[in-house]
Design a protein around this motif. Structure first.
Motif, short mmCIF file in Angstrom:
data_model
loop_
_atom_site.label_atom_id
_atom_site.label_comp_id
_atom_site.label_asym_id
_atom_site.label_seq_id
_atom_site.Cartn_x
_atom_site.Cartn_y
_atom_site.Cartn_z
N SER A 65 28.31 34.34 93.38
CA SER A 65 29.65 34.20 94.17
C SER A 65 30.43 33.18 93.17
O SER A 65 29.84 32.41 92.62
CB SER A 65 29.90 33.72 95.27
OG SER A 65 29.13 32.52 95.70
N SER A 69 35.49 35.35 94.98
CA SER A 69 35.04 36.69 94.61
C SER A 69 33.48 36.57 94.79
O SER A 69 32.79 35.29 94.62
CB SER A 69 35.25 36.83 93.08
OG SER A 69 36.73 37.33 92.98
N VAL A 71 29.81 39.19 94.34
CA VAL A 71 29.03 40.59 93.89
C VAL A 71 27.90 40.70 94.13
O VAL A 71 27.11 39.80 94.87
CB VAL A 71 29.11 40.38 92.32
CG1 VAL A 71 30.40 40.43 91.60
CG2 VAL A 71 28.29 39.46 91.75
N ALA A 99 28.04 40.40 86.49
CA ALA A 99 29.26 41.32 87.42
C ALA A 99 30.46 40.44 87.72
O ALA A 99 31.53 41.31 88.38
CB ALA A 99 28.26 41.85 88.60
N LEU A 100 30.40 39.20 87.82
CA LEU A 100 31.42 38.57 88.44
C LEU A 100 32.81 38.60 87.67
O LEU A 100 33.97 38.32 87.99
CB LEU A 100 31.04 37.14 88.70
CG LEU A 100 30.30 36.65 89.79
CD1 LEU A 100 29.70 35.22 89.58
CD2 LEU A 100 31.06 36.67 91.11
N ASP A 103 35.13 44.53 87.15
CA ASP A 103 35.81 44.85 88.48
C ASP A 103 34.55 45.31 89.52
O ASP A 103 35.06 45.73 90.38
CB ASP A 103 36.61 45.92 87.87
CG ASP A 103 35.78 47.48 87.55
OD1 ASP A 103 34.53 47.29 87.57
OD2 ASP A 103 36.27 48.43 87.13
N GLY A 104 33.48 45.13 89.22
CA GLY A 104 32.52 45.52 90.10
C GLY A 104 31.79 46.89 90.08
O GLY A 104 30.64 46.92 90.71
N SER A 141 26.33 48.27 92.09
CA SER A 141 26.91 47.00 92.00
C SER A 141 28.38 47.15 92.89
O SER A 141 28.85 48.34 93.09
CB SER A 141 27.20 46.24 90.80
OG SER A 141 28.24 47.22 90.05
N LYS A 143 31.69 44.35 94.30
CA LYS A 143 32.43 43.27 94.11
C LYS A 143 33.68 43.14 95.38
O LYS A 143 34.31 44.03 95.48
CB LYS A 143 32.85 43.21 92.87
CG LYS A 143 33.77 41.67 92.85
CD LYS A 143 34.32 41.53 91.34
CE LYS A 143 35.06 40.31 90.86
NZ LYS A 143 35.42 40.15 89.61
N THR A 145 37.05 40.49 96.65
CA THR A 145 37.83 39.52 96.00
C THR A 145 38.76 39.29 97.24
O THR A 145 39.33 40.34 97.79
CB THR A 145 38.30 39.81 94.96
OG1 THR A 145 37.33 39.96 93.78
CG2 THR A 145 39.27 38.53 94.45
N THR A 153 28.14 35.34 100.83
CA THR A 153 27.01 36.30 100.55
C THR A 153 25.81 35.83 101.29
O THR A 153 25.80 34.60 101.97
CB THR A 153 26.55 35.98 99.01
OG1 THR A 153 26.13 34.53 98.86
CG2 THR A 153 27.74 35.96 98.18
#
Length: 307
Positions: A65, A69, A71, A99-100, A103-104, A141, A143, A145, A153
Motif C-alpha cells: 500500500s 492505494s 494492491v 504493482a502500486l 493500473d493494477g 493482480s 488495485k 484507490t 490490507t
C-alpha cells in the motif's frame, strides 16, 4: 549463419535463458534451435527448460500500500517449499511494490519494469524460474484507490510482512478520522477473509449465480408438493436468506454477530465524525480455481529408483 533477434527470442522463450546466452548458443550451433537448447542445457543455463508445462498452484499472495492505494498480487510456484524460499518471497514482495505504480491489471504489471533487475516483471519471473528451478508465474493482480479515505490490507496467517496464502483489500471512502477508518477497514478485511462474500451488496451478486440458486430452490420447494403460489413465497424467502449470507454488507459481522457489516460500519461513523462507505474489496486466496495435479508419491520414488 546470421543470428537474428527473432531466433534469440524464440530460444529465450523455450529455455528462459539470458539473451546473451541464447545468442552465444545459436552461434555455437550454427543457428540450429534444438542443438542450441541442448547446448544451454549442457552448460546448466537452461534450467527452466520444460518447467513451464508444470502446474504452479502454490506460491504467495502479496499486498502493498501507498497513500490511498493498495494492491494484491498472486505469484505462483510449484511447491510450498519454494514459497518459503527468501528469494521467492523477495520476488513476490517486489512484484507487489511495482504493482502500486500500475493500473493494477496483470497485463500492465507483467510488462512493467522491475527496478531490481531492469527487466519487465514477466522476464524477471522467467529469470527466477531458471535460478530457483521451478515453474513460476504472475497469475493475477488487483488495485483499489480512493480519493478520500483509506485502502486497508490484510494477510491471513502471514508468513512474512505482507506475504501469505490469503490477502484482502478493502477500500473505504470517507472524510473522517484516518485512524478510525483504518480500524474499521481492517476489521472488515478480516471479516472478508473469514467469510469470502461473493459481492458487496445483494444487487452486486452475479445474476448467473443468483439464477442458479433460484433454480435449485424452486426444485427443492416443488419436492414438497405445495401449490405454486406457496412455492413462490418459499423461494423468495430462501433467496433473501441467500443474499444475506453472500453479500458483504448484509452478513453478520464476525467481530460482533449481533450486527451486520453495514450496521458495524454505520456505528463507526460517530467516532470517525463523517459518513463511511465501503467502496469495494478484493480477496485473493492462493491457488483458488487452479486444477492441481495429484501425484502418486510412491510411484514417483519407484520411478526415480529405476533411473
Amino acid at each position: 549463419m546470421s543470428i537474428t533477434a527473432a531466433m534469440v527470442k524464440e530460444l529465450r522463450d523455450k529455455t528462459v535463458a539470458g539473451m546473451m546466452d541464447c545468442k552465444k548458443a545459436l552461434a555455437e550451433t550454427g543457428g540450429d534451435m534444438e542443438a542450441a537448447v541442448d547446448w544451454l542445457r549442457a552448460k546448466g543455463i537452461a534450467k527452466a527448460d520444460k518447467k513451464s508445462s508444470r502446474t504452479a498452484a502454490e506460491g504467495l499472495i502479496a499486498v502493498a500500500s501507498e497513500g490511498n492505494s493498495a494492491v494484491v498480487v498472486e505469484v505462483n510456484s510449484e511447491t510450498d517449499f519454494v514459497a518459503r524460499n527468501e528469494a521467492f518471497q523477495d520476488l513476490a514482495r517486489s512484484v507487489a511494490t511495482v504493482a502500486l505504480g500500475t493500473d493494477g491489471s496483470v497485463e500492465t504489471l507483467g510488462e512493467a519494469s522491475m527496478p531490481s533487475t531492469g527487466k519487465s516483471v514477466n522476464d524477471s519471473i522467467k529469470d527466477a524460474v531458471a535460478h530457483i528451478g521451478e515453474n513460476m508465474n504472475l497469475r493475477r493482480s488487483a488495485k483499489l484507490t480512493v480519493d478520500n479515505g483509506v485502502v486497508s490490507t490484510y494477510v491471513h496467517n502471514a508468513v512474512a510482512d505482507g506475504l501469505g496464502k490469503l490477502g484482502v483489500l478493502v477500500a473505504v471512502k470517507s472524510d473522517g478520522k484516518t485512524e478510525v477508518l483504518s480500524t474499521i477497514a481492517r476489521q472488515v478485511a478480516m471479516h472478508i477473509a473469514a467469510t469470502n462474500p461473493l459481492a458487496l451488496t445483494s444487487n452486486d451478486v452475479d445474476a448467473t449465480v443468483a439464477d442458479r440458486e433460484r433454480s435449485v430452490f424452486i426444485e427443492q420447494a416443488r419436492e414438497s408438493g405445495k401449490p405454486e403460489n406457496i412455492i413462490e413465497k418459499m423461494v423468495e424467502g430462501r433467496m433473501r436468506k441467500f443474499f444475506e449470507e453472500v453479500a458483504l454488507m448484509s452478513q453478520a459481522f464476525v467481530m460482533n454477530p449481533d450486527q451486520s457489516v453495514a450496521e458495524a460500519v454505520k456505528a463507526a461513523e460517530a467516532e470517525a465524525g463523517a459518513p463511511i462507505e465501503i467502496a469495494g474489496f478484493v480477496r485473493f486466496q492462493l491457488g483458488e480455481g487452479i486444477d492441481k495435479e495429484e501425484s502418486d508419491f510412491a510411484a514417483e520414488v519407484a520411478a526415480a529408483a529405476k533411473g
